[in-house]
Design an enzyme around this catalytic site. Structure first.
Site, PDB file in Angstrom:
ATOM      1  CB  SER A 152      14.063  33.354  54.151  1.00  9.02           C
ATOM      2  OG  SER A 152      13.080  34.227  54.570  1.00  9.02           O
ATOM      3  CE1 TYR A 211      10.867  31.681  50.197  1.00  7.89           C
ATOM      4  CE2 TYR A 211      10.658  33.141  52.086  1.00  7.89           C
ATOM      5  CZ  TYR A 211      11.397  32.652  51.025  1.00  7.89           C
ATOM      6  OH  TYR A 211      12.668  33.139  50.795  1.00  7.89           O
TER       7      TYR A 211
HETATM    8  N1  LIG Z   1      15.370  38.430  47.688  1.00  4.45           N
HETATM    9  C1  LIG Z   1      15.194  38.360  49.003  1.00  4.45           C
HETATM   10  O1  LIG Z   1      14.892  39.346  49.667  1.00  4.45           O
HETATM   11  C2  LIG Z   1      15.395  37.048  49.718  1.00  4.45           C
HETATM   12  C3  LIG Z   1      15.228  37.042  51.122  1.00  4.45           C
HETATM   13  C4  LIG Z   1      15.408  35.835  51.788  1.00  4.45           C
HETATM   14  C5  LIG Z   1      15.760  34.699  51.104  1.00  4.45           C
HETATM   15  N2  LIG Z   1      15.903  34.744  49.750  1.00  4.45           N
HETATM   16  C6  LIG Z   1      16.272  33.519  49.067  1.00  4.45           C
HETATM   17  O2  LIG Z   1      17.399  33.774  48.239  1.00  4.45           O
HETATM   18  C7  LIG Z   1      17.329  32.963  47.058  1.00  4.45           C
HETATM   19  C8  LIG Z   1      17.414  33.826  45.826  1.00  4.45           C
HETATM   20  O3  LIG Z   1      16.348  34.764  45.851  1.00  4.45           O
HETATM   21  P1  LIG Z   1      16.092  35.802  44.678  1.00  4.45           P
HETATM   22  O4  LIG Z   1      15.425  36.965  45.300  1.00  4.45           O
HETATM   23  O5  LIG Z   1      17.302  35.973  43.874  1.00  4.45           O
HETATM   24  O6  LIG Z   1      14.975  35.002  43.840  1.00  4.45           O
HETATM   25  P2  LIG Z   1      14.805  34.808  42.247  1.00  4.45           P
HETATM   26  O7  LIG Z   1      13.437  34.268  42.052  1.00  4.45           O
HETATM   27  O8  LIG Z   1      15.163  36.065  41.561  1.00  4.45           O
HETATM   28  O9  LIG Z   1      15.878  33.696  41.906  1.00  4.45           O
HETATM   29  C9  LIG Z   1      15.648  32.315  42.075  1.00  4.45           C
HETATM   30  C10 LIG Z   1      16.053  31.606  40.802  1.00  4.45           C
HETATM   31  O10 LIG Z   1      15.922  30.198  40.993  1.00  4.45           O
HETATM   32  C11 LIG Z   1      15.471  29.619  39.779  1.00  4.45           C
HETATM   33  N3  LIG Z   1      14.829  28.337  40.072  1.00  4.45           N
HETATM   34  C12 LIG Z   1      13.741  28.124  40.851  1.00  4.45           C
HETATM   35  N4  LIG Z   1      13.429  26.808  40.852  1.00  4.45           N
HETATM   36  C13 LIG Z   1      14.351  26.178  40.079  1.00  4.45           C
HETATM   37  C14 LIG Z   1      14.532  24.825  39.700  1.00  4.45           C
HETATM   38  N5  LIG Z   1      13.707  23.861  40.097  1.00  4.45           N
HETATM   39  N6  LIG Z   1      15.570  24.531  38.878  1.00  4.45           N
HETATM   40  C15 LIG Z   1      16.409  25.506  38.440  1.00  4.45           C
HETATM   41  N7  LIG Z   1      16.273  26.808  38.772  1.00  4.45           N
HETATM   42  C16 LIG Z   1      15.242  27.138  39.579  1.00  4.45           C
HETATM   43  C17 LIG Z   1      14.494  30.643  39.213  1.00  4.45           C
HETATM   44  O11 LIG Z   1      14.294  30.500  37.819  1.00  4.45           O
HETATM   45  C18 LIG Z   1      15.186  31.965  39.600  1.00  4.45           C
HETATM   46  O12 LIG Z   1      15.975  32.443  38.523  1.00  4.45           O
HETATM   47  C19 LIG Z   1      16.019  32.176  47.162  1.00  4.45           C
HETATM   48  O13 LIG Z   1      16.301  30.926  47.737  1.00  4.45           O
HETATM   49  C20 LIG Z   1      15.196  33.013  48.122  1.00  4.45           C
HETATM   50  O14 LIG Z   1      14.220  32.246  48.782  1.00  4.45           O
HETATM   51  C21 LIG Z   1      15.734  35.896  49.049  1.00  4.45           C
END
Ligand SMILES: NC(=O)c1ccc[n+]([C@@H]2O[C@H](COP(=O)([O-])OP(=O)(O)OC[C@H]3O[C@@H](n4cnc5c(N)ncnc54)[C@H](O)[C@@H]3O)[C@@H](O)[C@H]2O)c1
Length: 316
Positions: free
Chosen positions: A127, A152
């Site tokens: 991130s 985070y």
């Molecule tokens: N959306 C953004 O703007 C953004 C920005 C920077 C980084 N990220 C990173 O990208 C990735 C995806 O983000 P997103 O926005 O799609 O988030 P999201 O919460 O929509 O998706 C994450 C998924 O991971 C699953 N999950 C979490 N812990 C788990 C576990 N122990 N076992 C199995 N499944 C598990 C959750 O159920 C969820 O469906 C994450 O790592 C997030 O930190 C996202």
């Protein structure tokens, strides 16, 4: 290619899975529908993904080390796109220890499982928060120094470091992708764009934390493109910013939303602790090494997201 997507029931995961299926790849999703936001909504994501092709789904919590090693050993994928995590800066200030579990420990489990299953490629979702508050922007990959300002971000920084450890232990290729504020259809309901659209549609007041901030809002299709491009890279360990490469101020974002929702009511509160003030991705490294080129302007991206919101009111 046989590809595992951890967190494939989430926002970025569902779009990644859909695109890979459209390209004819074999997709295996591991997710346990964490209740950070509605599991019903996450189950809907899987339904939407299934419309693009046949997907293998495993409801599994990656915190279980032994079962994770066993499951990935059974699938034996060519690559793992590790997106599963607990997202959200503000919740991490309330529950910091959960982030050690869901952002650090599960990453170690996935990295170990990948090594044992002879996986060739791991992509890790990091991130922009790993840059902390910097005196200068745009942010390039060399500027991250561990001086982060939220649990985070600290857990993402730590997970990046574990990725380096396991890339060295198992000699597979690890790509670290630092995403910048991703938005679009099925966007995470806790994030600004999705939240503001929902509030505007419901006639609720939109609260802005601090005036003058900005974000490098990145349309989800561009992020998926970055993820897919990274699958072709074979370096042992590499880090790239995946962002739009052009920041949008909060004022501009609100202007775009006001065009669609002229009655929108806005209230300004204080800047939130843990949130960096502004982000702006320097994407020259990703452009040069991956051929990454974002194509969706903020105007177009917001338009598509609002269209999606009107068609899917029940899931906002
Ligand atoms: N959306 C953004 O703007 C953004 C920005 C920077 C980084 N990220 C990173 O990208 C990735 C995806 O983000 P997103 O926005 O799609 O988030 P999201 O919460 O929509 O998706 C994450 C998924 O991971 C699953 N999950 C979490 N812990 C788990 C576990 N122990 N076992 C199995 N499944 C598990 C959750 O159920 C969820 O469906 C994450 O790592 C997030 O930190 C996202």
């Amino acid at each position: 290619m046989k590809i595992v997507i951890t967190g494939g029931a989430g926002f970025i995961g569902m779009h990644t899975a859909t695109q890979l299926l459209k390209e004819g790849q074999e997709v295996h999703i591991i997710d346990h529908f964490h209740p950070y936001y509605s599991p019903v909504r996450k189950k809907k994501h899987i339904e939407v993904v299934s419309q693009a092709g046949s997907v293998h789904f495993y409801e599994h919590n990656l915190l279980d080390r032994e079962k994770t090693v066993e499951l990935i050993g059974l699938i034996r994928p060519d690559a793992i796109i590790h997106l599963a995590a607990l997202p959200g800066v503000s919740y991490s200030l309330k529950e910091p220890l959960l982030y050690v579990d869901y952002d650090v420990k599960i990453t170690i489990n996935v990295l170990e499982a990948a090594g044992k299953a002879d996986v060739k490629k791991v992509v890790f979702a990091s991130s922009s928060s790993v840059y902390g508050e910097q005196p200068e922007i745009p942010l390039n990959e060399e500027m991250a120094n561990g001086r982060v300002i939220s649990p985070y971000a600290a857990s993402k920084w730590s997970a990046e470091s574990f990725c380096h450890v396991y890339a060295s232990l198992y000699s597979y290729s690890v790509s670290i992708l630092r995403f910048f504020t991703v938005y679009g259809p099925w966007g995470r309901p806790d994030m600004a764009v999705a939240k503001f659209i929902k509030q505007a549609m419901n006639g609720e007041t939109i609260e802005i934390y601090g005036k003058g901030s900005g974000r490098d809002y990145t349309y989800v299709d561009d992020v998926v493109n970055g993820i897919l491009l990274s699958l072709n890279d074979h370096q042992n360990y590499a880090v790239w910013n995946i962002g739009a490469g052009s920041p949008t101020s909060m004022t501009r974002l609100l202007e775009l939303l006001t065009k669609e929702f002229p009655q929108m009511d806005i209230r300004y509160g204080d800047h939130r602790v843990g949130d960096v003030f502004s982000t702006w991705a320097d994407i020259s490294k990703a452009k040069q090494e991956l051929g990454f080129q974002p194509t969706t302007s903020i105007e177009e991206g917001i338009k598509r997201t609002i269209e999606w919101a009107y068609e899917n009111k029940a899931y906002l």
